[in-house]
Design a protein around this motif. Structure first.
Motif, PDB file in Angstrom:
ATOM      1  N   THR A 197       0.845  -1.193   0.000  1.00  0.00           N
ATOM      2  CA  THR A 197       0.000   0.000   0.000  1.00  0.00           C
ATOM      3  C   THR A 197       0.884   1.249   0.000  1.00  0.00           C
ATOM      4  N   SER A 198       0.253   2.393  -0.013  1.00  0.00           N
ATOM      5  CA  SER A 198       1.011   3.649   0.032  1.00  0.00           C
ATOM      6  C   SER A 198       1.788   3.771   1.345  1.00  0.00           C
ATOM      7  N   ASP A 199       1.323   3.145   2.407  1.00  0.00           N
ATOM      8  CA  ASP A 199       2.057   3.174   3.680  1.00  0.00           C
ATOM      9  C   ASP A 199       3.405   2.465   3.545  1.00  0.00           C
ATOM     10  N   GLU A 200       3.407   1.295   2.923  1.00  0.00           N
ATOM     11  CA  GLU A 200       4.663   0.580   2.710  1.00  0.00           C
ATOM     12  C   GLU A 200       5.567   1.349   1.757  1.00  0.00           C
ATOM     13  N   GLU A 201       4.981   1.943   0.730  1.00  0.00           N
ATOM     14  CA  GLU A 201       5.776   2.730  -0.204  1.00  0.00           C
ATOM     15  C   GLU A 201       6.439   3.909   0.503  1.00  0.00           C
ATOM     16  N   SER A 202       5.771   4.488   1.482  1.00  0.00           N
ATOM     17  CA  SER A 202       6.350   5.603   2.238  1.00  0.00           C
ATOM     18  C   SER A 202       7.610   5.174   2.986  1.00  0.00           C
ATOM     19  N   VAL A 203       7.599   3.957   3.489  1.00  0.00           N
ATOM     20  CA  VAL A 203       8.785   3.445   4.176  1.00  0.00           C
ATOM     21  C   VAL A 203       9.932   3.315   3.183  1.00  0.00           C
ATOM     22  N   PHE A 204       9.656   2.816   1.989  1.00  0.00           N
ATOM     23  CA  PHE A 204      10.682   2.724   0.944  1.00  0.00           C
ATOM     24  C   PHE A 204      11.235   4.109   0.604  1.00  0.00           C
ATOM     25  N   LYS A 205      10.343   5.076   0.495  1.00  0.00           N
ATOM     26  CA  LYS A 205      10.781   6.440   0.185  1.00  0.00           C
ATOM     27  C   LYS A 205      11.717   6.967   1.268  1.00  0.00           C
ATOM     28  N   ASP A 206      11.385   6.675   2.524  1.00  0.00           N
ATOM     29  CA  ASP A 206      12.247   7.110   3.632  1.00  0.00           C
ATOM     30  C   ASP A 206      13.639   6.506   3.515  1.00  0.00           C
ATOM     31  N   VAL A 207      13.704   5.233   3.133  1.00  0.00           N
ATOM     32  CA  VAL A 207      15.000   4.567   2.947  1.00  0.00           C
ATOM     33  C   VAL A 207      15.778   5.260   1.834  1.00  0.00           C
ATOM     34  N   MET A 208      15.102   5.506   0.725  1.00  0.00           N
ATOM     35  CA  MET A 208      15.765   6.112  -0.423  1.00  0.00           C
ATOM     36  C   MET A 208      16.274   7.520  -0.104  1.00  0.00           C
ATOM     37  N   VAL A 209      15.458   8.313   0.558  1.00  0.00           N
ATOM     38  CA  VAL A 209      15.854   9.681   0.898  1.00  0.00           C
ATOM     39  C   VAL A 209      17.018   9.670   1.885  1.00  0.00           C
ATOM     40  N   ALA A 210      16.941   8.836   2.894  1.00  0.00           N
ATOM     41  CA  ALA A 210      18.034   8.757   3.869  1.00  0.00           C
ATOM     42  C   ALA A 210      19.335   8.333   3.199  1.00  0.00           C
ATOM     43  N   ALA A 211      19.245   7.389   2.265  1.00  0.00           N
ATOM     44  CA  ALA A 211      20.441   6.936   1.549  1.00  0.00           C
ATOM     45  C   ALA A 211      21.012   8.062   0.693  1.00  0.00           C
ATOM     46  N   LEU A 212      20.147   8.789   0.000  1.00  0.00           N
ATOM     47  CA  LEU A 212      20.605   9.883  -0.854  1.00  0.00           C
ATOM     48  C   LEU A 212      21.207  11.030  -0.048  1.00  0.00           C
ATOM     49  N   ARG A 213      20.718  11.223   1.146  1.00  0.00           N
ATOM     50  CA  ARG A 213      21.235  12.286   2.013  1.00  0.00           C
ATOM     51  C   ARG A 213      22.450  11.851   2.831  1.00  0.00           C
ATOM     52  N   ASP A 214      22.847  10.606   2.685  1.00  0.00           N
ATOM     53  CA  ASP A 214      23.946  10.045   3.480  1.00  0.00           C
ATOM     54  C   ASP A 214      23.691  10.194   4.981  1.00  0.00           C
ATOM     55  N   ASP A 215      22.442  10.061   5.365  1.00  0.00           N
ATOM     56  CA  ASP A 215      22.040  10.160   6.769  1.00  0.00           C
ATOM     57  C   ASP A 215      21.992   8.746   7.347  1.00  0.00           C
ATOM     58  N   ASN A 216      23.106   8.311   7.890  1.00  0.00           N
ATOM     59  CA  ASN A 216      23.231   6.932   8.364  1.00  0.00           C
ATOM     60  C   ASN A 216      22.268   6.599   9.495  1.00  0.00           C
ATOM     61  N   ASP A 217      22.010   7.549  10.394  1.00  0.00           N
ATOM     62  CA  ASP A 217      21.073   7.284  11.488  1.00  0.00           C
ATOM     63  C   ASP A 217      19.655   7.081  10.961  1.00  0.00           C
ATOM     64  N   ALA A 218      19.220   7.967  10.078  1.00  0.00           N
ATOM     65  CA  ALA A 218      17.882   7.831   9.492  1.00  0.00           C
ATOM     66  C   ALA A 218      17.795   6.578   8.626  1.00  0.00           C
ATOM     67  N   LEU A 219      18.888   6.249   7.954  1.00  0.00           N
ATOM     68  CA  LEU A 219      18.898   5.053   7.112  1.00  0.00           C
ATOM     69  C   LEU A 219      18.727   3.800   7.959  1.00  0.00           C
ATOM     70  N   LYS A 220      19.399   3.742   9.092  1.00  0.00           N
ATOM     71  CA  LYS A 220      19.263   2.578   9.976  1.00  0.00           C
ATOM     72  C   LYS A 220      17.817   2.426  10.457  1.00  0.00           C
ATOM     73  N   VAL A 221      17.221   3.530  10.877  1.00  0.00           N
ATOM     74  CA  VAL A 221      15.827   3.494  11.337  1.00  0.00           C
ATOM     75  C   VAL A 221      14.904   3.064  10.201  1.00  0.00           C
ATOM     76  N   SER A 222      15.107   3.639   9.033  1.00  0.00           N
ATOM     77  CA  SER A 222      14.260   3.310   7.881  1.00  0.00           C
ATOM     78  C   SER A 222      14.413   1.857   7.459  1.00  0.00           C
ATOM     79  N   LEU A 223      15.633   1.350   7.491  1.00  0.00           N
ATOM     80  CA  LEU A 223      15.852  -0.053   7.131  1.00  0.00           C
ATOM     81  C   LEU A 223      15.194  -0.990   8.136  1.00  0.00           C
ATOM     82  N   ASP A 224      15.224  -0.617   9.412  1.00  0.00           N
ATOM     83  CA  ASP A 224      14.521  -1.417  10.423  1.00  0.00           C
ATOM     84  C   ASP A 224      13.024  -1.438  10.136  1.00  0.00           C
ATOM     85  N   GLN A 225      12.469  -0.279   9.784  1.00  0.00           N
ATOM     86  CA  GLN A 225      11.044  -0.205   9.450  1.00  0.00           C
ATOM     87  C   GLN A 225      10.740  -1.013   8.195  1.00  0.00           C
ATOM     88  N   LEU A 226      11.631  -0.946   7.221  1.00  0.00           N
ATOM     89  CA  LEU A 226      11.445  -1.708   5.989  1.00  0.00           C
ATOM     90  C   LEU A 226      11.473  -3.208   6.259  1.00  0.00           C
TER      91      LEU A 226
END
Length: 119
Positions: free
Chosen positions: A42-71
């Motif tokens: 659903t769009s909720d799951e897609e939002s989690v993917f978007k968070d992963v992608m944005v965190a990766a593009l921003r080189d935000d390792n803390d946000a990436l870890k959180v997003s990957l856990d959610q994913l």
């Protein structure tokens, strides 16, 4: 994309007593499981993917870890509740492959949507 990057929880599950109690899970059809997960996204799951992608593009390792856990949680939930995968199967290489395929397909879908907005 490397499926191991999308499924960091698999290593944690490998030593779980719950998973170890089911040493011989039925083999998974990776393509079928990835398709089932995709169909139930659903769009909720897609939002989690978007968070992963944005965190990766921003080189935000803390946000990436959180997003990957959610994913990881999203993928496990889809597999267990929507695609009838046994808990013991989550620690198998077949699930890792299916999760990688699923992640790739959702990522491609999101990128396609993003580029369509540019036109």
């Amino acid at each position: 994309m490397n499926s191991a990057r999308w499924v960091p929880f698999s290593l944690l599950l490998a030593g779980s007593p719950i998973v170890s109690a089911h040493a011989n899970p039925a083999p998974l059809d990776e393509v079928r499981l990835a398709q089932c997960m995709l169909e139930n996204t659903t769009s909720d799951e897609e939002s989690v993917f978007k968070d992963v992608m944005v965190a990766a593009l921003r080189d935000d390792n803390d946000a990436l870890k959180v997003s990957l856990d959610q994913l990881s949680t999203v993928m496990m939930d889809l597999a267990l509740t929507k695609c009838e995968v046994a808990l013991s199967a989550l620690a198998t290489p077949q699930f890792q492959t299916a999760a990688g395929l699923y992640g790739q397909q959702v990522g491609e879908k999101l990128m396609k949507k993003a580029f369509e907005k540019l036109n």
